[in-house]
Each structure stands twice: as C-alpha cells, then as structure tokens.
Design an enzyme around this catalytic site. Structure first.
Site, PDB file in Angstrom:
ATOM      1  N   SER A 196      38.463  42.408  30.266  1.00  0.00           N
ATOM      2  CA  SER A 196      38.725  41.426  29.221  1.00  0.00           C
ATOM      3  C   SER A 196      37.409  41.028  28.569  1.00  0.00           C
ATOM      4  O   SER A 196      36.372  40.994  29.230  1.00  0.00           O
ATOM      5  CB  SER A 196      39.392  40.183  29.820  1.00  0.00           C
ATOM      6  OG  SER A 196      39.423  39.127  28.884  1.00  0.00           O
TER       7      SER A 196
ATOM      8  N   TYR B  10      39.769  33.641  36.356  1.00  0.00           N
ATOM      9  CA  TYR B  10      40.201  34.883  35.689  1.00  0.00           C
ATOM     10  C   TYR B  10      38.990  35.635  35.146  1.00  0.00           C
ATOM     11  O   TYR B  10      38.862  36.856  35.338  1.00  0.00           O
ATOM     12  CB  TYR B  10      41.172  34.550  34.555  1.00  0.00           C
ATOM     13  CG  TYR B  10      41.585  35.748  33.730  1.00  0.00           C
ATOM     14  CD1 TYR B  10      42.600  36.592  34.160  1.00  0.00           C
ATOM     15  CD2 TYR B  10      40.963  36.027  32.517  1.00  0.00           C
ATOM     16  CE1 TYR B  10      42.984  37.687  33.403  1.00  0.00           C
ATOM     17  CE2 TYR B  10      41.339  37.109  31.750  1.00  0.00           C
ATOM     18  CZ  TYR B  10      42.354  37.945  32.204  1.00  0.00           C
ATOM     19  OH  TYR B  10      42.719  39.035  31.436  1.00  0.00           O
TER      20      TYR B  10
END
Length: 202
Positions: free
Chosen positions: A152, A165
C-alpha cells in the site's frame, strides 16, 4: 473485465499456475480474472464459502480455469492446508503467488488492543511471509517462481488512524526486498505493488 479483452496476438501465460489470496473481492478478484484471461490456471481462497462458490460459478461460465478453497489467513494451520491443497492440485509445482488478502482497521494509535495488533500483523504480514516459505519448494520444483505482494502507498506515508495497517505493509515491503535478494539465485522474482486508496471492499 478480462472476458472482454482480446488477448489474440499478445503474450500468453498459458500453462502457468497461480495462487491468489483473497480473490473473491476487489483487487484480488480483478487479479484472478486477469491471470485467468491470460491462460493461467488459478487457485484462490476466501473466508466466505457462499461468496467463493458464487465467484467460481461466474468464472466457470466465463471459461476461466479457477478453483478455490476456504482459508482464513490469520490461522497458520489454515495457511498450511491451503498450500497442501495447491500442491495437490498443481502436482507439487507452482509458478505465481499473489499475496493479496489483507485486513484493515481504523483506530487512533492509543486505542489499538494487543488482539487488534496480532490480527492485523498475522493477516497482513505473517501470512505473506509464511505463504512465501510454503511456496518456495513448489517454485523450486517448477524451476521458476514469481511472487507479487499487494502492499500500500500508506506503507511509506503517514495516514492518521492506520498506524498498525501501515506498519504491516511496511513489513511486507521489507520482506519483499529480502526475499528478492535471497531467492534470485533460485529463479524466483519477488515484487510488491503499492496501490493507493481504491473504492472496493476489503
């Protein structure tokens, strides 16, 4: 959609095998269809049997060679069972592993519990590393391997309330570098793709 694309005259991956985790939704679903459209035989996994069965029916109607099984990547024993299934279906060989499945959680840093951290890190990082380990002998048997992990862009920037995350994806980036260096001699390529926010279910 992969079914609407014309692959005539383009390169093909026919004869290749692939595992795509979390292939019934979002990015994973699109990856399954793209690979299958290029002739790859794909196995995917999901935590939801009904969702998996529906996708498998749709892919069969499109002429795609896709199988699937239930797996919650949080659990080590289920990851091992997944790769045992894959080894059986693909006769002990594998060409492509796409680590796509992930878990997100939005909380202020002070509110994360030990259980939250364990869940996110196990699903997003530990499972990636473990599946790479499990896939390694299958890559060796096929004499070729390609690993693509979905990271990401939040792994390299700070976004409020996504601290764990982001840390998990940063770990994916680092292990990608390490495995790429360590396994290059075995003809195994290891890469990570870091998309930004995509409007799809996770």
């Amino acid at each position: 959609m992969a079914e609407s694309l014309n692959f005539t005259g383009r390169w093909s991956l026919k004869g290749m095998t692939a595992v795509v985790t979390g292939g019934t939704r979002g990015i994973g679903h699109a990856i399954v269809e793209e690979l299958a459209g290029f002739g790859v035989t794909v196995h995917t996994c999901s935590r939801n049997q009904e969702e998996l069965d529906q996708c498998l029916r749709e892919w069969k109607n499109k002429g795609f060679d896709v199988t699937g099984s239930i797996c919650d990547l949080f659990h080590r024993d289920q990851r091992e069972k997944l790769m045992e299934t894959v080894s059986s279906i693909f006769h002990g060989k594998l060409n492509i592993l796409v680590n796509n499945a992930a878990k997100g959680m939005i909380k202020d840093a002070v509110d994360y519990t030990p259980e939250d951290i364990s869940s996110i890190m196990s699903t997003n990082f530990e499972s990636v590393f473990h599946l790479c380990q499990l896939a390694y002998p299958l890559f060796k048997a096929s004499e070729y391997g390609s690993i693509v992990s979905i990271s990401s862009n939040s792994s390299v920037v700070a976004i409020p309330s996504l601290s764990v995350y982001e840390a998990s994806k940063g770990a994916v980036n680092q292990i990608t570098k390490n495995l790429a260096c360590e396994w290059a001699k075995d003809n195994i390529r290891v890469n990570a793709v870091s998309p930004g926010l995509i409007r799809t279910s996770l």
